[in-house]
Design an enzyme around this catalytic site. Structure first.
Site, PDB file in Angstrom:
ATOM      1  CB  THR A 134      -0.810  -0.088   1.267  1.00  0.00           C
ATOM      2  OG1 THR A 134       0.047  -0.297   2.419  1.00  0.00           O
ATOM      3  CG2 THR A 134      -2.095  -1.033   1.236  1.00  0.00           C
ATOM      4  CD  GLU A 135       5.098  -0.360   0.664  1.00  0.00           C
ATOM      5  OE1 GLU A 135       5.635  -1.219   1.424  1.00  0.00           O
ATOM      6  OE2 GLU A 135       3.901  -0.729  -0.251  1.00  0.00           O
ATOM      7  CB  VAL A 136       1.823   3.914  -4.519  1.00  0.00           C
ATOM      8  CG1 VAL A 136       2.958   3.285  -5.067  1.00  0.00           C
ATOM      9  CG2 VAL A 136       0.547   3.008  -4.501  1.00  0.00           C
ATOM     10  CE  LYS A 137      -4.598   2.248  -1.940  1.00  0.00           C
ATOM     11  NZ  LYS A 137      -5.946   1.441  -1.361  1.00  0.00           N
ATOM     12  CB  ILE A 138       1.026   6.832   2.736  1.00  0.00           C
ATOM     13  CG1 ILE A 138       2.101   5.802   2.639  1.00  0.00           C
ATOM     14  CG2 ILE A 138      -0.144   6.550   3.346  1.00  0.00           C
ATOM     15  CD1 ILE A 138       2.450   5.552   4.079  1.00  0.00           C
TER      16      ILE A 138
END
Length: 258
Positions: A134-138
Site C-alpha cells: 500500500t506504499e503508493v497511497k501515502i
C-alpha cells in the site's frame, strides 16, 4: 520489556514469532533488528532444519508503526539510507538463509508486513487474511520488496499490485501465485507443522540449502544491484513533498487528495 520477537525450537522446527500484538505487529527499527538476529541465530542453530515465521494477535503485520513513520520525517538522507539498509538486511537474510522459511499469515499483511511474507520460501494464509503493498497511497514506494515480488508473480500482476496499492484476499494471492496455500484458521497450525515435518524428515538439509540457493541465484542474478538502487530510491523518496504530505495525512487520519 517484553521481547518483540519470540523464538522456540521443537522437532527441528524453529518458530519465530512477531510479538507486538498491541501494535498489530507493526514494524519499527527494533523489531526489524530483533527479527534479523533471530533468523541469523536459526541459521546457525544445529537443532533447526526448517523455520516458521508467524505472529501473535490478530494481524501478521500491519506495516510500519506510527511512531516510526513520524521519525522518518525527521531523518536525514544518510539516516534514511541506514534505515533502508536495515530492512534490506532483514529481507536478504531471509532470502539467502540456508534453511527453508515458511510464513504463516493470519490477519493483515500490509506494506512492510506484506513484504516480509513475500520473501519467505513457502507461504500459508487463512481465508480471512489480507495482503497489500500500500506504499503508493501515502506517497512512498515499495522499493525493496519490488525486487523480490517481480520474481514471484508476473510483471502484469506486479505492476497492478504495486501501482494501485490495493489490498487483496488470500484467495487472490493464491491465484496470483504469490502464496502457496489457503488453510482454515482452525487447521493452519497443523498444516504448517505437517509441511515442515515433511521437509525435515523427507529431504536432505544440504539439498534443501543448495536447491534454495540455485533457485534464488538463477532467477534473480541481479538482485544485489537492484537492492542497492532500491535503498537509494527509498531514502530519496522520503525527502519528497509527496511523502511528507502522505505521511502527515495518514497520521492525522485525513483523506489525501493527490
Amino acid at each position: 520489556m517484553e521481547n518483540l520477537v519470540l523464538y522456540r525450537v521443537e522437532e527441528r522446527i524453529a518458530t519465530i514469532t512477531l510479538n507486538r500484538p498491541e501494535k498489530r505487529n507493526a514494524l519499527n527499527p527494533q523489531l526489524i533488528l530483533e527479527l534479523t538476529e533471530k533468523f541469523i541465530h536459526a541459521s546457525e542453530d544445529d537443532a533447526v532444519k526448517v523455520i516458521v515465521l508467524n505472529a501473535n494477535g490478530g494481524s501478521f503485520s500491519a506495516g510500519a508503526d506510527l511512531e516510526y513513520l513520524q521519525q522518518l520525517q525527521q531523518n536525514t538522507f544518510e539516516e534514511n539510507v541506514i534505515d533502508s539498509n536495515n530492512l534490506k538486511k532483514l529481507f536478504t537474510t531471509i532470502y539467502y538463509l540456508p534453511k527453508i522459511v515458511i510464513a504463516q499469515v493470519e490477519g493483515h499483511a500490509i506494506a512492510g508486513g506484506c513484504g516480509l511474507a513475500t520473501i519467505c520460501d513457502i507461504i500459508f494464509a487463512t481465508p480471512e487474511s489480507s495482503f497489500g503493498y500500500t506504499e503508493v497511497k501515502i506517497g512512498f514506494v515499495p522499493a525493496i520488496v519490488s525486487c523480490f515480488l517481480k520474481q514471484k508473480v508476473n510483471e502484469t500482476i506486479a505492476k497492478e499490485l504495486l501501482l494501485t496499492g490495493k489490498t487483496f484476499t488470500a484467495q487472490e494471492a493464491l491465484e496470483y501465485k504469490l502464496i502457496n496455500y489457503v488453510t482454515n484458521s482452525a487447521e493452519i497450525n497443523r498444516s504448517v507443522k505437517e509441511f515442515a515435518l515433511r521437509l525435515c524428515g523427507g529431504s536432505s538439509g544440504n539439498s534443501l540449502m543448495i536447491t534454495k540457493q540455485l533457485i534464488n541465484q538463477t532467477t534473480n542474478p541481479l538482485l544485489e544491484k537492484s537492492l542497492e538502487f532500491a535503498v537509494q530510491i527509498n531514502a530519496r523518496v522520503r525527502e519528497s513533498e509527496d511523502f511528507k504530505k502522505g505521511i502527515a495525512s495518514f497520521l492525522n487520519k485525513e483523506k489525501i487528495n493527490w
